[in-house]
Design a protein around this motif. Structure first.
Motif, PDB file in Angstrom:
ATOM      1  N   GLU A   1       0.827  -1.210   0.000  1.00  0.00           N
ATOM      2  CA  GLU A   1       0.000   0.000   0.000  1.00  0.00           C
ATOM      3  C   GLU A   1       0.861   1.261   0.000  1.00  0.00           C
ATOM      4  O   GLU A   1       0.543   2.254  -0.649  1.00  0.00           O
ATOM      5  N   VAL A   2       1.983   1.224   0.729  1.00  0.00           N
ATOM      6  CA  VAL A   2       2.880   2.385   0.780  1.00  0.00           C
ATOM      7  C   VAL A   2       3.507   2.625  -0.589  1.00  0.00           C
ATOM      8  O   VAL A   2       3.521   3.759  -1.078  1.00  0.00           O
ATOM      9  N   SER A   3       4.017   1.568  -1.223  1.00  0.00           N
ATOM     10  CA  SER A   3       4.644   1.765  -2.537  1.00  0.00           C
ATOM     11  C   SER A   3       3.610   2.200  -3.576  1.00  0.00           C
ATOM     12  O   SER A   3       3.894   3.048  -4.427  1.00  0.00           O
ATOM     13  N   ALA A   4       2.399   1.668  -3.487  1.00  0.00           N
ATOM     14  CA  ALA A   4       1.339   2.096  -4.411  1.00  0.00           C
ATOM     15  C   ALA A   4       0.994   3.568  -4.188  1.00  0.00           C
ATOM     16  O   ALA A   4       0.784   4.321  -5.146  1.00  0.00           O
ATOM     17  N   LEU A   5       0.964   3.992  -2.927  1.00  0.00           N
ATOM     18  CA  LEU A   5       0.684   5.394  -2.619  1.00  0.00           C
ATOM     19  C   LEU A   5       1.771   6.307  -3.181  1.00  0.00           C
ATOM     20  O   LEU A   5       1.477   7.357  -3.762  1.00  0.00           O
ATOM     21  N   LEU A   6       3.031   5.907  -3.035  1.00  0.00           N
ATOM     22  CA  LEU A   6       4.126   6.712  -3.579  1.00  0.00           C
ATOM     23  C   LEU A   6       4.008   6.855  -5.096  1.00  0.00           C
ATOM     24  O   LEU A   6       4.200   7.941  -5.643  1.00  0.00           O
ATOM     25  N   ARG A   7       3.687   5.766  -5.779  1.00  0.00           N
ATOM     26  CA  ARG A   7       3.528   5.822  -7.241  1.00  0.00           C
ATOM     27  C   ARG A   7       2.332   6.706  -7.629  1.00  0.00           C
ATOM     28  O   ARG A   7       2.392   7.459  -8.600  1.00  0.00           O
ATOM     29  N   ARG A   8       1.262   6.614  -6.850  1.00  0.00           N
ATOM     30  CA  ARG A   8       0.084   7.433  -7.156  1.00  0.00           C
ATOM     31  C   ARG A   8       0.374   8.915  -6.923  1.00  0.00           C
ATOM     32  O   ARG A   8      -0.081   9.767  -7.684  1.00  0.00           O
ATOM     33  N   LEU A   9       1.134   9.219  -5.882  1.00  0.00           N
ATOM     34  CA  LEU A   9       1.537  10.605  -5.654  1.00  0.00           C
ATOM     35  C   LEU A   9       2.339  11.131  -6.835  1.00  0.00           C
ATOM     36  O   LEU A   9       2.140  12.256  -7.287  1.00  0.00           O
ATOM     37  N   GLY A  10       3.261  10.313  -7.328  1.00  0.00           N
ATOM     38  CA  GLY A  10       4.053  10.712  -8.491  1.00  0.00           C
ATOM     39  C   GLY A  10       3.176  10.995  -9.697  1.00  0.00           C
ATOM     40  O   GLY A  10       3.381  11.990 -10.404  1.00  0.00           O
TER      41      GLY A  10
ATOM     42  N   VAL B   1      12.086  15.148 -11.405  1.00  0.00           N
ATOM     43  CA  VAL B   1      13.020  14.709 -10.368  1.00  0.00           C
ATOM     44  C   VAL B   1      12.252  14.176  -9.158  1.00  0.00           C
ATOM     45  O   VAL B   1      12.595  13.129  -8.603  1.00  0.00           O
ATOM     46  N   LEU B   2      11.206  14.876  -8.765  1.00  0.00           N
ATOM     47  CA  LEU B   2      10.409  14.438  -7.623  1.00  0.00           C
ATOM     48  C   LEU B   2       9.719  13.102  -7.895  1.00  0.00           C
ATOM     49  O   LEU B   2       9.703  12.214  -7.035  1.00  0.00           O
TER      50      LEU B   2
ATOM     51  N   LEU C   1      10.231   9.489  -5.910  1.00  0.00           N
ATOM     52  CA  LEU C   1       9.147   8.692  -5.329  1.00  0.00           C
ATOM     53  C   LEU C   1       9.119   7.292  -5.920  1.00  0.00           C
ATOM     54  O   LEU C   1       8.947   6.303  -5.203  1.00  0.00           O
ATOM     55  N   SER C   2       9.294   7.199  -7.223  1.00  0.00           N
ATOM     56  CA  SER C   2       9.294   5.903  -7.889  1.00  0.00           C
ATOM     57  C   SER C   2      10.464   5.040  -7.410  1.00  0.00           C
ATOM     58  O   SER C   2      10.309   3.834  -7.173  1.00  0.00           O
ATOM     59  N   GLY C   3      11.613   5.660  -7.245  1.00  0.00           N
ATOM     60  CA  GLY C   3      12.781   4.927  -6.757  1.00  0.00           C
ATOM     61  C   GLY C   3      12.563   4.407  -5.344  1.00  0.00           C
ATOM     62  O   GLY C   3      12.949   3.278  -5.020  1.00  0.00           O
ATOM     63  N   LEU C   4      11.946   5.208  -4.496  1.00  0.00           N
ATOM     64  CA  LEU C   4      11.647   4.778  -3.133  1.00  0.00           C
ATOM     65  C   LEU C   4      10.643   3.629  -3.145  1.00  0.00           C
ATOM     66  O   LEU C   4      10.796   2.643  -2.415  1.00  0.00           O
ATOM     67  N   ALA C   5       9.616   3.725  -3.986  1.00  0.00           N
ATOM     68  CA  ALA C   5       8.628   2.647  -4.118  1.00  0.00           C
ATOM     69  C   ALA C   5       9.305   1.366  -4.602  1.00  0.00           C
ATOM     70  O   ALA C   5       9.030   0.282  -4.084  1.00  0.00           O
ATOM     71  N   ASP C   6      10.205   1.484  -5.576  1.00  0.00           N
ATOM     72  CA  ASP C   6      10.945   0.312  -6.069  1.00  0.00           C
ATOM     73  C   ASP C   6      11.772  -0.314  -4.951  1.00  0.00           C
ATOM     74  O   ASP C   6      11.822  -1.531  -4.810  1.00  0.00           O
ATOM     75  N   GLN C   7      12.427   0.525  -4.161  1.00  0.00           N
ATOM     76  CA  GLN C   7      13.266   0.038  -3.068  1.00  0.00           C
ATOM     77  C   GLN C   7      12.419  -0.729  -2.040  1.00  0.00           C
ATOM     78  O   GLN C   7      12.821  -1.795  -1.575  1.00  0.00           O
TER      79      GLN C   7
END
Length: 82
Positions: free
Chosen positions: A24-33, A55-56, A60-66
């Protein structure tokens, strides 16, 4: 901004601590992006400039991937010991 609210499902344990799934956290980060990408549209007065938004969104995408990779790794380790 999107008409759909960004909702993060939470679970509360017996002590009052709140939790959510890493998925859910990674999906939220991608949706924010994706939401932020709309902020730099080509209208006469964009909220943010395109390069800044790029860049932003990449961050976010990199953090979601991590998060996803760490969860896959953890799951592989726990399943391998069973």
């Amino acid at each position: 901004m999107s008409d759909n609210p960004l909702i993060l499902p939470l679970i509360q344990d017996g002590t009052g601590q709140l939790y959510t799934s890493a998925h859910e956290v990674s999906a939220l980060l991608r949706r924010l992006g994706a939401e932020w990408s709309g902020w730099s549209d080509t209208s006469a007065s964009p909220v943010l400039d395109g390069p800044t938004v790029e860049v932003l969104v990449r961050a976010l995408s990199g953090l979601a991937d991590q998060i996803d990779v760490q969860c896959i790794d953890r799951r592989s380790l726990t399943e391998g010991t069973a």
